[in-house]
Design an enzyme around this catalytic site. Structure first.
Site, mmCIF file in Angstrom:
data_model
loop_
_atom_site.group_PDB
_atom_site.id
_atom_site.type_symbol
_atom_site.label_atom_id
_atom_site.label_comp_id
_atom_site.label_asym_id
_atom_site.label_seq_id
_atom_site.Cartn_x
_atom_site.Cartn_y
_atom_site.Cartn_z
ATOM 1 N N CYS A 163 0.830 -1.188 0.000
ATOM 2 C CA CYS A 163 0.000 0.000 0.000
ATOM 3 C C CYS A 163 0.869 1.243 0.000
ATOM 4 O O CYS A 163 2.083 1.183 -0.099
ATOM 5 C CB CYS A 163 -0.910 0.006 1.227
ATOM 6 S SG CYS A 163 -1.835 -1.522 1.475
ATOM 7 N N ARG B 214 -4.779 1.476 -0.772
ATOM 8 C CA ARG B 214 -4.729 0.033 -0.550
ATOM 9 C C ARG B 214 -4.561 -0.766 -1.841
ATOM 10 O O ARG B 214 -5.247 -0.515 -2.833
ATOM 11 C CB ARG B 214 -6.014 -0.424 0.153
ATOM 12 C CG ARG B 214 -5.997 -1.906 0.539
ATOM 13 C CD ARG B 214 -7.291 -2.329 1.187
ATOM 14 N NE ARG B 214 -7.229 -3.732 1.616
ATOM 15 C CZ ARG B 214 -8.279 -4.456 1.955
ATOM 16 N NH1 ARG B 214 -9.490 -3.916 1.938
ATOM 17 N NH2 ARG B 214 -8.131 -5.719 2.324
ATOM 18 N N LEU B 215 -3.645 -1.719 -1.799
ATOM 19 C CA LEU B 215 -3.517 -2.763 -2.807
ATOM 20 C C LEU B 215 -3.873 -4.069 -2.115
ATOM 21 O O LEU B 215 -3.181 -4.505 -1.202
ATOM 22 C CB LEU B 215 -2.085 -2.821 -3.355
ATOM 23 C CG LEU B 215 -1.794 -3.866 -4.443
ATOM 24 C CD1 LEU B 215 -2.581 -3.571 -5.707
ATOM 25 C CD2 LEU B 215 -0.297 -3.920 -4.756
ATOM 26 N N ILE C 182 -4.007 -7.628 -1.092
ATOM 27 C CA ILE C 182 -3.180 -8.829 -1.224
ATOM 28 C C ILE C 182 -3.569 -9.866 -0.167
ATOM 29 O O ILE C 182 -3.755 -11.037 -0.464
ATOM 30 C CB ILE C 182 -1.682 -8.498 -1.099
ATOM 31 C CG1 ILE C 182 -1.262 -7.469 -2.158
ATOM 32 C CG2 ILE C 182 -0.843 -9.757 -1.196
ATOM 33 C CD1 ILE C 182 -1.372 -7.937 -3.594
ATOM 34 N N ASN D 56 2.086 -0.411 5.442
ATOM 35 C CA ASN D 56 2.480 -0.781 4.084
ATOM 36 C C ASN D 56 3.419 -1.972 4.177
ATOM 37 O O ASN D 56 4.421 -1.915 4.889
ATOM 38 C CB ASN D 56 3.200 0.399 3.411
ATOM 39 C CG ASN D 56 3.882 0.006 2.110
ATOM 40 O OD1 ASN D 56 3.431 -0.889 1.403
ATOM 41 N ND2 ASN D 56 4.975 0.673 1.789
ATOM 42 N N ASP E 253 -2.982 -9.283 8.150
ATOM 43 C CA ASP E 253 -1.795 -9.001 8.952
ATOM 44 C C ASP E 253 -1.825 -7.632 9.625
ATOM 45 O O ASP E 253 -1.131 -7.410 10.616
ATOM 46 C CB ASP E 253 -0.521 -9.147 8.114
ATOM 47 C CG ASP E 253 -0.581 -8.402 6.781
ATOM 48 O OD1 ASP E 253 -1.643 -7.842 6.447
ATOM 49 O OD2 ASP E 253 0.440 -8.388 6.063
ATOM 50 N N ILE F 221 11.756 -10.885 -19.305
ATOM 51 C CA ILE F 221 11.731 -9.773 -20.244
ATOM 52 C C ILE F 221 12.922 -9.875 -21.187
ATOM 53 O O ILE F 221 13.978 -10.409 -20.819
ATOM 54 C CB ILE F 221 11.763 -8.430 -19.490
ATOM 55 C CG1 ILE F 221 11.490 -7.256 -20.429
ATOM 56 C CG2 ILE F 221 13.075 -8.241 -18.766
ATOM 57 C CD1 ILE F 221 11.389 -5.908 -19.707
#
Length: 591
Positions: free
Chosen positions: A2, A49-50, A52, A75, A100, A293
């Site tokens: 985050c 927020r991401l 996960i 984060n 968490d 890549i």
């Protein structure tokens, strides 16, 4: 994963929520899945927020625990949170979420600031205590997650992003001459607390800071790295070290599977990322998803390492994605890459990592990556000369520094030249107890400082710009502690990372071990030519750069006349150092 931000006032005024909103807007890529703000008297926290771990709204931040009078923004990822949760339940705590974040809150209530010693993971967090009014800031042991702050007599602000603090306003954005000396000596690394800007600092890794309501701020370190074998390890054989290396890596890789979304791997085809894939294949019941890549070949310079990554794909039957990228895309991507940098970072592979992250994020939200192995297991060429050195400072400086102080004086305008701060910094670090051998001094400095503010920061910035969480098992603090115990000769033998190579033979094909040392291939950027040289020239010669007056014009002209002649001991372009710094300052309107 985050973006966090906040403000604490000391002057009786209310927090500037408009400034906090600007910080949050700057971090939208870090957390595109949600946002929140909580204001409690003189304190305001903001969060992006991401999702996960615990995808429900119960894990939304800022998270408020009314029973215990605590509010947190966090984060990162705590990999041992299920075990800590069970321990805290046994101590009588009740949970309203399953992730968490709340575990940190309850751990803080139970153990206070010592809770950080129980956390295995990457983290930066802030906790506000309702009853005392204090705010506590903390950062993980190895500094995987960033935390910047600005502080004056009336308030402190903090943010996951330096540009976020600039966007909030009312911050001193003048340049720090000490940081400039570091930047030009350590290939853009500026050790904490400093940043390139006078008004913005960064909390050092393994540090807890407590801010009282009156503004008094105290910092304490909770972890240090000591080198040398334990008594038990004195009798270990080479095979014992190999087995122990695999054991500690297995645990680190397995921990990083904790997520409520799929976890992939960035696979370069080298030893480090290949070993992660091999160990993941042992643990995972699902097909491992891998990503590589590649750029087109330029002359004799091959732009990909697919022939090595293919070996791992075939061996472990991964779900593989080859991501060929046209180098013509690199120049426009370079401008976007510089725009998202929290601090100027000169490594030319930044744009490759940025482009890779943008592509990988189309498939997964979490990846494991191999950064850190060279620093902790002795993979760099400047380590062998440290063995038996009678002058560790001179040996390290010669191999690692981009320039000596005489060259720095020739480069910089007179007003910016003060003292040889970079050399003094290394001298001071080498004098610290816990690393007596010259090679251990160098490896500890790299593990605790140079690693944090170069490859680790590079990974965080470029993946977060794509809303992608990167996990780095080689930087599990138990792995770092173990590697510090491995005898130096078992690390630097055979070109470096010897014990990791020998342990790896028990898991992955030897073809990816017995091969020339690779690098992130971006042939079009290895040297400044064509449009990339034009880009650099414009950055250092435009009116803004001339008015700023950082560099002596005769030195700049010398670099422009033959940029490929002027490179650093680590094969970096001296012209690109100047151009990247100027472009970053101009992009963010600072300095």
């Amino acid at each position: 994963m985050c973006g966090i931000s906040g403000e604490m006032r000391f002057d009786g005024q209310s927090p500037d929520t408009a400034g906090l909103t600007r910080m949050m807007c700057e971090m939208i890529p870090r957390g595109p899945d949600g946002d929140g703000m909580v204001v409690r008297g003189p304190v305001a926290f903001g969060h992006r927020r991401l999702k996960i771990i615990d995808l429900s709204e119960a894990a939304q931040q800022p998270m408020v625990d009314s029973d215990n009078g605590l509010t947190i923004v966090f984060n990162g990822a705590i990999y041992n949170y299920p075990e800590l949760r069970e321990e805290l339940i046994g101590r009588g705590y009740r949970f309203f979420s399953h992730g968490d974040t709340e575990v940190i809150l309850k751990a803080f209530k139970e153990w206070g600031t010592d809770c950080v010693k129980k956390l295995n993971g990457m983290f930066a967090f802030a906790i506000h205590e309702r009853d005392t009014g204090r705010v506590t800031l903390a950062r993980d042991r190895v500094g995987i997650k960033p935390l910047y702050f600005s502080k004056d007599a009336k308030r402190i602000r903090f943010c996951s992003s330096l540009p976020g603090l600039v966007a909030a306003g009312e911050v001193d954005t003048s340049l720090d001459p000490v940081a400039l000396n570091y930047y030009m000596t350590f290939h853009s690394i500026v050790p904490p607390e400093r940043t390139i800007l006078n008004g913005i600092k960064k909390l050092p890794p393994a540090t807890v800071a407590v801010i009282e309501p009156d503004g008094k701020m105290t910092q304490s370190s909770y972890w240090m790295l000591d080198y040398g074998m334990t008594a038990e390890q004195q009798s270990w054989t080479k095979n014992d070290w190999e087995d122990a290396t695999l054991d500690v890596m297995r645990r680190a890789v397995k921990r990083r599977l904790v997520a409520d979304v799929p976890v992939g791997v960035l696979l370069s085809g080298g030893l480090d990322s290949s070993l992660i894939v091999g160990l993941l294949a042992e643990h995972s019941t699902q097909q491992v998803e891998t990503f590589s890549i590649g750029f087109e070949t330029v002359g004799d310079e091959v732009g990909d390492e697919f022939k090595y990554s293919d070996i791992i794909v075939d061996r472990f039957q991964t779900k593989h994605h080859k991501l060929p990228i046209d180098s013509q895309q690199a120049l426009p991507a370079l401008k976007a890459c510089i725009g998202q940098m929290s601090e100027p970072m000169v490594s030319h592979d930044n744009v490759g990592f940025y482009m890779l992250s943008q592509e990988v994020a189309k498939h997964v939200k979490v990846v494991q990556s191999g950064q850190g192995a060279d620093e902790i297991f002795g993979g760099y060429h400047w380590y062998p000369p440290m063995i038996g050195s009678t002058d560790p400072l001179a040996s390290y400086s010669k191999a690692f520094f981009d320039r000596d102080f005489a060259d720095y004086r020739e480069l910089m305008a007179e007003k910016w030249v003060q003292e040889d701060y970079a050399r003094d910094f290394v001298k001071s670090h080498f004098a610290m107890p816990g690393a007596e051998a010259p090679i251990d001094k160098a490896m500890r400095l790299d593990a605790l400082v140079m690693l944090v503010d170069d490859p680790v920061k590079r990974v965080d910035n470029n993946t977060m710009a794509a809303s992608l969480e990167a996990r780095v098992p080689f930087l599990d603090h138990e792995v770092v502690e173990f590697a510090a115990r491995v005898p130096a000769e078992l690390k630097i033998k055979n070109g470096g990372k010897y014990i990791l190579q020998e342990a790896g033979r028990k898991v992955i094909p030897h073809e990816v071990i017995d091969r020339p040392k690779g690098y992130f291939p971006v042939p079009a950027l290895k040297y400044l030519r064509g449009p990339f040289l034009d880009f650099a020239r414009e950055a250092v010669l435009n009116d803004t750069a001339r008015q700023r007056g950082l560099f002596q014009s005769t030195y700049v002209e010398k670099l422009l006349a033959d940029p490929e002649k002027h490179i650093t001991p680590l094969r970096g372009s001296k012209l690109w150092q100047l151009a990247l710094l100027e472009q970053w300052l101009q992009t963010h309107g600072v300095g």
